[in-house]
Write a protein that holds these residues in place. Structure first.
Motif, PDB file in Angstrom:
ATOM      1  N   MET A   1       0.884  -1.226  -0.104  1.00 37.80           N
ATOM      2  CA  MET A   1      -0.024  -0.154  -0.023  1.00 37.80           C
ATOM      3  C   MET A   1       0.904   1.119  -0.198  1.00 37.80           C
ATOM      4  O   MET A   1       1.888   1.294   0.696  1.00 37.80           O
ATOM      5  N   ALA A   2       0.599   2.224  -0.575  1.00 38.95           N
ATOM      6  CA  ALA A   2       1.224   3.497  -0.667  1.00 38.95           C
ATOM      7  C   ALA A   2       1.203   4.218   0.606  1.00 38.95           C
ATOM      8  O   ALA A   2       0.172   4.284   1.190  1.00 38.95           O
ATOM      9  N   THR A   3       2.296   5.103   0.682  1.00 43.83           N
ATOM     10  CA  THR A   3       2.405   5.825   1.975  1.00 43.83           C
ATOM     11  C   THR A   3       1.575   6.881   1.734  1.00 43.83           C
ATOM     12  O   THR A   3       1.668   7.479   0.783  1.00 43.83           O
ATOM     13  N   ARG A   4       0.516   7.604   2.628  1.00 42.46           N
ATOM     14  CA  ARG A   4       0.034   8.751   2.482  1.00 42.46           C
ATOM     15  C   ARG A   4       0.777   9.746   2.892  1.00 42.46           C
ATOM     16  O   ARG A   4       1.415   9.780   3.909  1.00 42.46           O
ATOM     17  N   ILE A   5       0.653  10.797   2.179  1.00 37.70           N
ATOM     18  CA  ILE A   5       1.201  12.426   2.312  1.00 37.70           C
ATOM     19  C   ILE A   5       0.135  13.315   2.376  1.00 37.70           C
ATOM     20  O   ILE A   5      -0.682  13.275   1.450  1.00 37.70           O
ATOM     21  N   LEU A   6       0.379  14.028   3.379  1.00 41.31           N
ATOM     22  CA  LEU A   6      -0.815  15.191   3.492  1.00 41.31           C
ATOM     23  C   LEU A   6      -0.361  16.329   2.443  1.00 41.31           C
ATOM     24  O   LEU A   6       0.804  16.647   2.229  1.00 41.31           O
ATOM     25  N   PRO A   7      -1.189  17.219   2.000  1.00 44.79           N
ATOM     26  CA  PRO A   7      -0.915  18.312   1.131  1.00 44.79           C
ATOM     27  C   PRO A   7       0.123  19.311   1.711  1.00 44.79           C
ATOM     28  O   PRO A   7       1.065  19.527   0.990  1.00 44.79           O
ATOM     29  N   LEU A   8       0.064  19.624   2.988  1.00 42.74           N
ATOM     30  CA  LEU A   8       0.916  20.612   3.324  1.00 42.74           C
ATOM     31  C   LEU A   8       2.648  19.904   3.643  1.00 42.74           C
ATOM     32  O   LEU A   8       3.390  20.610   3.615  1.00 42.74           O
ATOM     33  N   GLU A   9       2.422  18.468   3.707  1.00 40.17           N
ATOM     34  CA  GLU A   9       3.822  17.850   3.818  1.00 40.17           C
ATOM     35  C   GLU A   9       4.555  17.919   2.253  1.00 40.17           C
ATOM     36  O   GLU A   9       5.456  18.114   2.634  1.00 40.17           O
ATOM     37  N   LEU A  10       3.412  17.873   1.394  1.00 42.71           N
ATOM     38  CA  LEU A  10       4.187  17.935   0.266  1.00 42.71           C
ATOM     39  C   LEU A  10       4.847  19.136  -0.265  1.00 42.71           C
ATOM     40  O   LEU A  10       5.832  19.472  -0.846  1.00 42.71           O
ATOM     41  N   ILE A  11       3.862  20.280   0.152  1.00 44.04           N
ATOM     42  CA  ILE A  11       4.494  21.572  -0.145  1.00 44.04           C
ATOM     43  C   ILE A  11       5.642  21.843   0.784  1.00 44.04           C
ATOM     44  O   ILE A  11       6.698  22.464   0.242  1.00 44.04           O
ATOM     45  N   ASP A  12       5.872  21.376   1.857  1.00 46.65           N
ATOM     46  CA  ASP A  12       6.879  21.427   2.712  1.00 46.65           C
ATOM     47  C   ASP A  12       8.251  21.052   2.241  1.00 46.65           C
ATOM     48  O   ASP A  12       9.365  21.448   2.265  1.00 46.65           O
ATOM     49  N   LYS A  13       7.896  19.670   1.604  1.00 52.84           N
ATOM     50  CA  LYS A  13       9.252  19.097   1.036  1.00 52.84           C
ATOM     51  C   LYS A  13       9.763  19.720  -0.239  1.00 52.84           C
ATOM     52  O   LYS A  13      10.666  19.670  -0.548  1.00 52.84           O
ATOM     53  N   ALA A  14       8.628  20.792  -0.963  1.00 54.08           N
ATOM     54  CA  ALA A  14       9.268  21.664  -1.966  1.00 54.08           C
ATOM     55  C   ALA A  14       9.971  22.925  -1.595  1.00 54.08           C
ATOM     56  O   ALA A  14      10.280  23.567  -2.669  1.00 54.08           O
ATOM     57  N   ILE A  15      10.126  23.150  -0.137  1.00 59.28           N
ATOM     58  CA  ILE A  15      10.896  24.429   0.143  1.00 59.28           C
ATOM     59  C   ILE A  15      12.317  24.266  -0.597  1.00 59.28           C
ATOM     60  O   ILE A  15      12.971  23.463  -0.410  1.00 59.28           O
ATOM     61  N   GLY A  16      12.530  25.324  -1.279  1.00 62.39           N
ATOM     62  CA  GLY A  16      13.873  25.597  -1.759  1.00 62.39           C
ATOM     63  C   GLY A  16      13.973  25.069  -3.156  1.00 62.39           C
ATOM     64  O   GLY A  16      15.108  25.245  -3.729  1.00 62.39           O
ATOM     65  N   SER A  17      13.074  24.560  -3.807  1.00 57.52           N
ATOM     66  CA  SER A  17      13.123  24.063  -5.048  1.00 57.52           C
ATOM     67  C   SER A  17      12.114  24.900  -5.935  1.00 57.52           C
ATOM     68  O   SER A  17      11.139  25.556  -5.626  1.00 57.52           O
ATOM     69  N   PRO A  18      12.256  24.516  -7.495  1.00 56.81           N
ATOM     70  CA  PRO A  18      11.468  25.416  -8.265  1.00 56.81           C
ATOM     71  C   PRO A  18       9.972  24.941  -8.030  1.00 56.81           C
ATOM     72  O   PRO A  18       9.605  23.794  -7.896  1.00 56.81           O
ATOM     73  N   ILE A  19       9.160  26.003  -8.401  1.00 61.41           N
ATOM     74  CA  ILE A  19       7.797  25.573  -8.233  1.00 61.41           C
ATOM     75  C   ILE A  19       7.001  26.192  -9.454  1.00 61.41           C
ATOM     76  O   ILE A  19       7.403  27.273  -9.909  1.00 61.41           O
ATOM     77  N   TRP A  20       6.096  25.485  -9.914  1.00 61.54           N
ATOM     78  CA  TRP A  20       5.047  26.278 -10.983  1.00 61.54           C
ATOM     79  C   TRP A  20       3.546  26.234 -10.563  1.00 61.54           C
ATOM     80  O   TRP A  20       3.296  25.362 -10.048  1.00 61.54           O
ATOM     81  N   ILE A  21       3.092  27.539 -10.529  1.00 61.97           N
ATOM     82  CA  ILE A  21       2.054  27.851  -9.872  1.00 61.97           C
ATOM     83  C   ILE A  21       0.975  28.281 -11.062  1.00 61.97           C
ATOM     84  O   ILE A  21       1.128  29.306 -11.838  1.00 61.97           O
ATOM     85  N   ILE A  22      -0.287  27.680 -11.129  1.00 62.40           N
ATOM     86  CA  ILE A  22      -1.391  28.236 -12.116  1.00 62.40           C
ATOM     87  C   ILE A  22      -2.332  28.696 -11.060  1.00 62.40           C
ATOM     88  O   ILE A  22      -2.826  28.256 -10.222  1.00 62.40           O
ATOM     89  N   MET A  23      -2.545  29.944 -11.455  1.00 64.24           N
ATOM     90  CA  MET A  23      -3.469  31.014 -10.495  1.00 64.24           C
ATOM     91  C   MET A  23      -4.776  30.855 -11.177  1.00 64.24           C
ATOM     92  O   MET A  23      -4.896  30.375 -12.397  1.00 64.24           O
ATOM     93  N   ARG A  24      -5.759  31.128 -10.367  1.00 59.87           N
ATOM     94  CA  ARG A  24      -7.328  31.104 -10.543  1.00 59.87           C
ATOM     95  C   ARG A  24      -6.976  32.136 -11.951  1.00 59.87           C
ATOM     96  O   ARG A  24      -6.642  33.252 -11.747  1.00 59.87           O
ATOM     97  N   GLY A  25      -7.958  32.060 -12.867  1.00 61.98           N
ATOM     98  CA  GLY A  25      -7.788  32.958 -13.898  1.00 61.98           C
ATOM     99  C   GLY A  25      -6.957  32.618 -15.107  1.00 61.98           C
ATOM    100  O   GLY A  25      -7.046  31.225 -15.294  1.00 61.98           O
ATOM    101  N   SER A  26      -6.014  33.160 -15.670  1.00 63.09           N
ATOM    102  CA  SER A  26      -4.887  32.699 -16.616  1.00 63.09           C
ATOM    103  C   SER A  26      -3.703  33.194 -16.346  1.00 63.09           C
ATOM    104  O   SER A  26      -3.228  33.389 -17.400  1.00 63.09           O
TER     105      SER A  26
END
Length: 94
Positions: A1-26
């Protein structure tokens, strides 16, 4: 079974790395994630904004914001940690 990860944990792991964000709208933003809070307000370094040109919707306007920005989490639709945008994104067409 796959390990569960919470959304804020995933974001926390991304600190210091590139991120691509799609905003509401365009609007899309790329940069380096420096921090966030429980509301997913984010601090982004070296941010670049991509948005359609209001006078020519087929054209993409690239705006280097530079420095640090505070991005309101209420306006975020999608976040891709480590992403720079797919080929059909506004970021890739600029």
């Amino acid at each position: 079974m796959a390990t569960r990860i919470l959304p804020l944990e995933l974001i926390d792991k991304a600190i210091g790395s590139p991120i691509w964000i799609i905003m509401r709208g365009s609007t899309e933003i790329t940069g380096t994630l420096r921090g966030f809070d429980d509301y997913v307000n984010m601090v982004i370094d070296d941010a670049v904004e991509y948005s359609p040109d209001p006078r020519d919707p087929g054209r993409v306007v690239r705006t280097e914001i530079g420095g640090e920005i505070l991005l309101n989490g209420n306006h975020v639709a999608v976040m891709v940690p480590g992403g720079k945008g797919p080929e059909d994104s506004l970021a890739a067409r600029a």
